[in-house]
Design an enzyme around this catalytic site. Sequence first.
Site, PDB file in Angstrom:
ATOM      1  CG  ASN A 146      -7.490  -4.632   0.914  1.00 54.85           C
ATOM      2  OD1 ASN A 146      -6.857  -3.630   1.217  1.00 54.85           O
ATOM      3  ND2 ASN A 146      -6.947  -5.822   0.824  1.00 54.85           N
TER       4      ASN A 146
ATOM      5  CG  HIS B  37      -1.887  -1.113   1.276  1.00 59.64           C
ATOM      6  ND1 HIS B  37      -3.170  -1.035   0.809  1.00 59.64           N
ATOM      7  CD2 HIS B  37      -1.734  -2.372   1.733  1.00 59.64           C
ATOM      8  CE1 HIS B  37      -3.766  -2.198   0.996  1.00 59.64           C
ATOM      9  NE2 HIS B  37      -2.922  -3.027   1.552  1.00 59.64           N
TER      10      HIS B  37
HETATM   11  C1  HEM Z   1      -1.639 -10.899   8.474  1.00 59.97           C
HETATM   12  C2  HEM Z   1      -1.983 -10.187   7.458  1.00 59.97           C
HETATM   13  C3  HEM Z   1      -1.464  -8.803   7.193  1.00 59.97           C
HETATM   14  C4  HEM Z   1      -0.294  -8.218   7.539  1.00 59.97           C
HETATM   15  C5  HEM Z   1       0.850  -8.827   8.315  1.00 59.97           C
HETATM   16  C6  HEM Z   1      -0.308  -6.876   7.016  1.00 59.97           C
HETATM   17  C7  HEM Z   1       0.725  -5.979   7.125  1.00 59.97           C
HETATM   18  C8  HEM Z   1       0.711  -4.705   6.637  1.00 59.97           C
HETATM   19  C9  HEM Z   1       1.801  -3.781   6.682  1.00 59.97           C
HETATM   20  C10 HEM Z   1       3.172  -4.083   7.266  1.00 59.97           C
HETATM   21  C11 HEM Z   1       1.394  -2.622   6.144  1.00 59.97           C
HETATM   22  C12 HEM Z   1       2.211  -1.340   5.962  1.00 59.97           C
HETATM   23  C13 HEM Z   1       2.021  -0.498   7.185  1.00 59.97           C
HETATM   24  C14 HEM Z   1       2.880   0.733   7.160  1.00 59.97           C
HETATM   25  O1  HEM Z   1       4.068   0.662   6.831  1.00 59.97           O
HETATM   26  O2  HEM Z   1       2.346   1.818   7.493  1.00 59.97           O
HETATM   27  C15 HEM Z   1       0.031  -2.794   5.757  1.00 59.97           C
HETATM   28  C16 HEM Z   1      -0.734  -1.819   5.205  1.00 59.97           C
HETATM   29  C17 HEM Z   1      -2.048  -2.002   4.879  1.00 59.97           C
HETATM   30  N1  HEM Z   1      -2.753  -3.174   4.948  1.00 59.97           N
HETATM   31 FE1  HEM Z   1      -2.131  -4.914   5.621  1.00 59.97          FE
HETATM   32  N2  HEM Z   1      -1.488  -6.673   6.375  1.00 59.97           N
HETATM   33  C18 HEM Z   1      -2.220  -7.825   6.467  1.00 59.97           C
HETATM   34  C19 HEM Z   1      -3.460  -8.055   5.964  1.00 59.97           C
HETATM   35  C20 HEM Z   1      -4.257  -7.092   5.406  1.00 59.97           C
HETATM   36  C21 HEM Z   1      -5.623  -7.275   4.995  1.00 59.97           C
HETATM   37  C22 HEM Z   1      -6.444  -8.561   5.115  1.00 59.97           C
HETATM   38  C23 HEM Z   1      -6.039  -6.077   4.533  1.00 59.97           C
HETATM   39  C24 HEM Z   1      -7.392  -5.725   4.005  1.00 59.97           C
HETATM   40  C25 HEM Z   1      -8.419  -5.786   4.756  1.00 59.97           C
HETATM   41  C26 HEM Z   1      -4.967  -5.137   4.674  1.00 59.97           C
HETATM   42  C27 HEM Z   1      -5.051  -3.810   4.369  1.00 59.97           C
HETATM   43  C28 HEM Z   1      -4.027  -2.921   4.502  1.00 59.97           C
HETATM   44  C29 HEM Z   1      -4.137  -1.525   4.135  1.00 59.97           C
HETATM   45  C30 HEM Z   1      -5.371  -0.819   3.594  1.00 59.97           C
HETATM   46  C31 HEM Z   1      -2.897  -0.953   4.372  1.00 59.97           C
HETATM   47  C32 HEM Z   1      -2.506   0.487   4.120  1.00 59.97           C
HETATM   48  C33 HEM Z   1      -3.015   1.320   5.264  1.00 59.97           C
HETATM   49  C34 HEM Z   1      -2.588   2.746   5.096  1.00 59.97           C
HETATM   50  O3  HEM Z   1      -3.156   3.439   4.249  1.00 59.97           O
HETATM   51  O4  HEM Z   1      -1.690   3.150   5.832  1.00 59.97           O
HETATM   52  N3  HEM Z   1      -3.890  -5.789   5.191  1.00 59.97           N
HETATM   53  N4  HEM Z   1      -0.363  -4.068   6.059  1.00 59.97           N
END
Ligand code: HEM
Length: 481
Positions: free
Chosen positions: A166, A116
């Site tokens: 998402n 993202h």
């Molecule tokens: C175990 C599963 C998951 C892990 C370990 C994970 C991990 C991460 C990480 C490390 C980031 C970057 C955060 C940052 O640097 O600020 C991130 C961002 C994000 N993740 Fe996940 N994620 C997972 C599952 C999901 C799922 C299922 C969704 C959807 C529902 C999702 C939606 C997002 C979104 C929308 C962002 C961006 C948020 C923003 O705008 O700062 N993630 N995720």
Amino acid sequence: MDGCSKTGGGGLPRTWLPLNLQRDYYKPRQSVFPPFGFHSSLPSLSRASFLMDPYKHRPSSSYNSPFFTTNSGAPVWNNNSSLTVGSRGPILLEDYHLVEKLANFDRERIPERVVHARELPGVQTPVIVRFSTVIHERGSPETLRDPRGFAVKFYTREGNFDLVGNNFPVFFIRDGMKFPDMVHALKPNPKSHIQENWRILDFFSHHPESLHMFSFLLDDIGVPQDYRHMEGSGVNTYTLINRAGKAHYVKFHWKPTCGVKSLLEDEAIKVGGSNHSHATQDLYDSIAAGNYPEWKLFIQIIDPVDEDKFDFDPLDVTKTWPEDILPLMPVGRLVLNRNIDNFFSENEQLAFCPAIIVPGIYYSDDKLLQTRIFSDEEVNYFPSRFDPVRHAEKHPIPSVIHTGKREKCIIEKENNFKQPGERYRSFAPDRKERFIRRLVEALSDSRVTYEIRSIWISYWSQADKSLGQKLASHLSMRPSI
Ligand code: HEM
């Protein structure tokens, strides 16, 4: 597939040391280098084995082990499922391998976010929204086929609530143990720095639970026209809990009032070719012009007493909850009526985390949510003599009693094929054709092996027989079950 009897990765042998070392070091459960003299009480080992130079005969490390290991070199016997209480969870924090894997993953890219990275916020007090693409770098075109992040921060009177969702209502995998591997498969090949289908299809050929997500990603909606015309979903299951402590599982959904629109391939090429930030521009310009983007918020709820009544596990993030049985209930409206003034201070410094909830909302045992909660954490300390804050009034959290042995396993009701099949059959004929074309294109990558191609045909056949047959005939393969 049977539930807990499997490791998910095809169990690894318990004896993991190279054969020549097993005799010396593996058999006894005592430490590898026991104190001098201790050997005499171990008749099964020769004295010589303990008198050997430990540096010369050190047990294998990740350097030469044929097995997957932790960073400290310990063999990993299950790299697919996290350690849970019983087969459904919750996840235990003592799953060191999972914690280590996520800790590495969360920090592997600085400063651009690992997923993202490409995003844009819009604001309405007391809510801020950040849209993003997932896999590609910050400057990548917004016309690429990729899920879109839909992260909403509610500034409530009782603290912030982050609904980090998402644009699709399901996810690729159901166990967070696989998240880092999944992202590595989706990211560009480290050698070529190009996103390559064969790597993606190879990885997901081990994960049939991903089919449902692919039935969204490879559908027309895989390239949204812009952010205003796409749906959003909390994806994970949360719990709503009232003052009396009564809990309901809940899923959150955003529906755009101006409808859902997508870009087909030829349109995407045209739009992306002239403006790689077209969706960001569309959002910014719409808000600036007073044409405020708007979504309705719906929820679906399940009383936990009913959770076993379905042919799927409601806490499995690869499943949707059928709307005919669990109707969408409108609960709110989201209007983005202000652009940010400073990209760095109001966007780049903004952080979302699914662990951020408020009284009345709680997590569920959804394994993926459980992982997301401790993948992102804040550090603070309490109590402090300098800051005499008190504990707040207690608010209810679910009172379910968990029983079960520690295990790393896959949930019992996997049901990987029914919902993707139903979704494919719901498409109009031309939409089906486009979906098939995208699948065939991906599977035609010359580095997708015959075996991987057959596995995918078998998976899609199980979702829908005619789809499997069509894929097989396009790829000149034999259809399978
Ligand atoms: C175990 C599963 C998951 C892990 C370990 C994970 C991990 C991460 C990480 C490390 C980031 C970057 C955060 C940052 O640097 O600020 C991130 C961002 C994000 N993740 Fe996940 N994620 C997972 C599952 C999901 C799922 C299922 C969704 C959807 C529902 C999702 C939606 C997002 C979104 C929308 C962002 C961006 C948020 C923003 O705008 O700062 N993630 N995720």
